[in-house]
Design an enzyme around this catalytic site. Structure first.
Site, mmCIF file in Angstrom:
data_model
loop_
_atom_site.group_PDB
_atom_site.id
_atom_site.type_symbol
_atom_site.label_atom_id
_atom_site.label_comp_id
_atom_site.label_asym_id
_atom_site.label_seq_id
_atom_site.Cartn_x
_atom_site.Cartn_y
_atom_site.Cartn_z
ATOM 1 C CG ASP A 8 -1.871 1.126 1.265
ATOM 2 O OD1 ASP A 8 -2.265 1.609 0.189
ATOM 3 O OD2 ASP A 8 -2.245 1.554 2.373
ATOM 4 C CG ASP A 10 -1.823 7.431 0.857
ATOM 5 O OD1 ASP A 10 -0.839 7.609 0.130
ATOM 6 O OD2 ASP A 10 -2.927 7.962 0.673
ATOM 7 N N GLY A 45 -7.820 4.008 4.325
ATOM 8 C CA GLY A 45 -8.057 2.892 3.419
ATOM 9 C C GLY A 45 -9.400 2.920 2.717
ATOM 10 N NE ARG A 48 -10.514 11.810 -4.478
ATOM 11 C CZ ARG A 48 -10.141 11.775 -5.756
ATOM 12 N NH1 ARG A 48 -10.947 12.229 -6.696
ATOM 13 N NH2 ARG A 48 -8.985 11.260 -6.095
ATOM 14 C CB SER A 115 -4.256 6.893 -3.602
ATOM 15 O OG SER A 115 -4.014 8.220 -4.001
ATOM 16 C CG ASN A 117 -4.219 12.234 -5.963
ATOM 17 O OD1 ASN A 117 -4.217 12.973 -6.943
ATOM 18 N ND2 ASN A 117 -5.229 12.214 -5.107
ATOM 19 C CG ASP A 169 -1.515 2.197 6.625
ATOM 20 O OD1 ASP A 169 -2.032 1.841 5.540
ATOM 21 O OD2 ASP A 169 -1.622 3.351 7.084
#
Length: 212
Positions: A8, A10, A45, A48, A115, A117, A169
């Site tokens: 992952d 982030d 996790g 958006r 994400s 991004n 995480d």
């Protein structure tokens, strides 16, 4: 035997939680909705739009789908502006050295992030060409805890799911990886996850997994 590690982004490779928080906080303030760092934890996790729905649960107003999409786009614009403050110095020495050692050991390395991004973040960190495969939110239909992002990363590498280790995480990510029959290494806020096969105190603990 684990031969592929899917990370992952982030909270694992880097921390962008604060930037997410700042963007959601600014949007929430404009909508007159209370939002603090404890609320931000609920969004870990989560996609958006799902995050926006969680925030809007505290609003007394009802919003149309068009309005929600405008809010989500505004949040993303704010978030991207904050992300552009990132530099390669935001990548910890421990993470970079561990990644290099894992690569030297012969592991295939991939990113599996919901994400959209992801590529911008990797570019800001100087890792845009580092991973063998990058699978992100622009390539999937379902967010975690659905396993699609991890399965697609493994498929792109033509790897058996049972030979993949996912580093996560967030609980949703651990569930996603386990449902794909992948090994799971939990770190940070997911450390105690019952879905994890390995519990990492530090990122460099990854180097010991196949040696145990």
């Amino acid at each position: 035997m684990i031969d592929t590690i899917i990370f992952d982004l982030d909270g694992v490779i880097c921390s962008t939680d604060h930037y997410h928080y700042l963007a959601w906080k600014k949007l929430s303030d404009e909508l007159h909705i209370s939002f603090d760092e404890k609320d931000n934890e609920k969004l870990r996790g989560v996609s958006r739009m799902e995050s926006l729905d969680i925030i809007l649960e505290k609003s007394r107003q009802t919003y149309s789908q068009v309005e929600k999409e405008e809010f989500a786009n505004k949040k993303n614009t704010l978030y991207q502006q904050y992300l552009k403050q990132m530099t390669p110095s935001d990548l910890s020495v421990e993470v970079k050295e561990t990644l290099d050692q894992l690569r030297n050991k012969g592991y295939r390395l991939a990113i599996g992030s919901s994400s959209k991004n992801t590529k911008l973040i990797l570019k800001q960190l100087g890792l845009e060409n580092y991973f063998d495969v990058v699978c992100d939110g622009t390539m999937i239909q379902y967010s975690k805890p659905h396993p699609e992002v991890f399965m697609k990363a493994a498929d792109l590498l033509e790897k058996n799911y049972k030979n993949c280790l996912v580093v996560e995480d967030a609980l949703a990510g651990c569930i996603a990886a386990k449902s794909a029959s992948m090994h799971v290494a939990a770190i940070s806020s997911a450390y105690g996850s019952p879905y994890a096969d390995y519990h990492l105190n530090t990122f460099k603990d990854l180097l010991e997994i196949n040696n145990k």
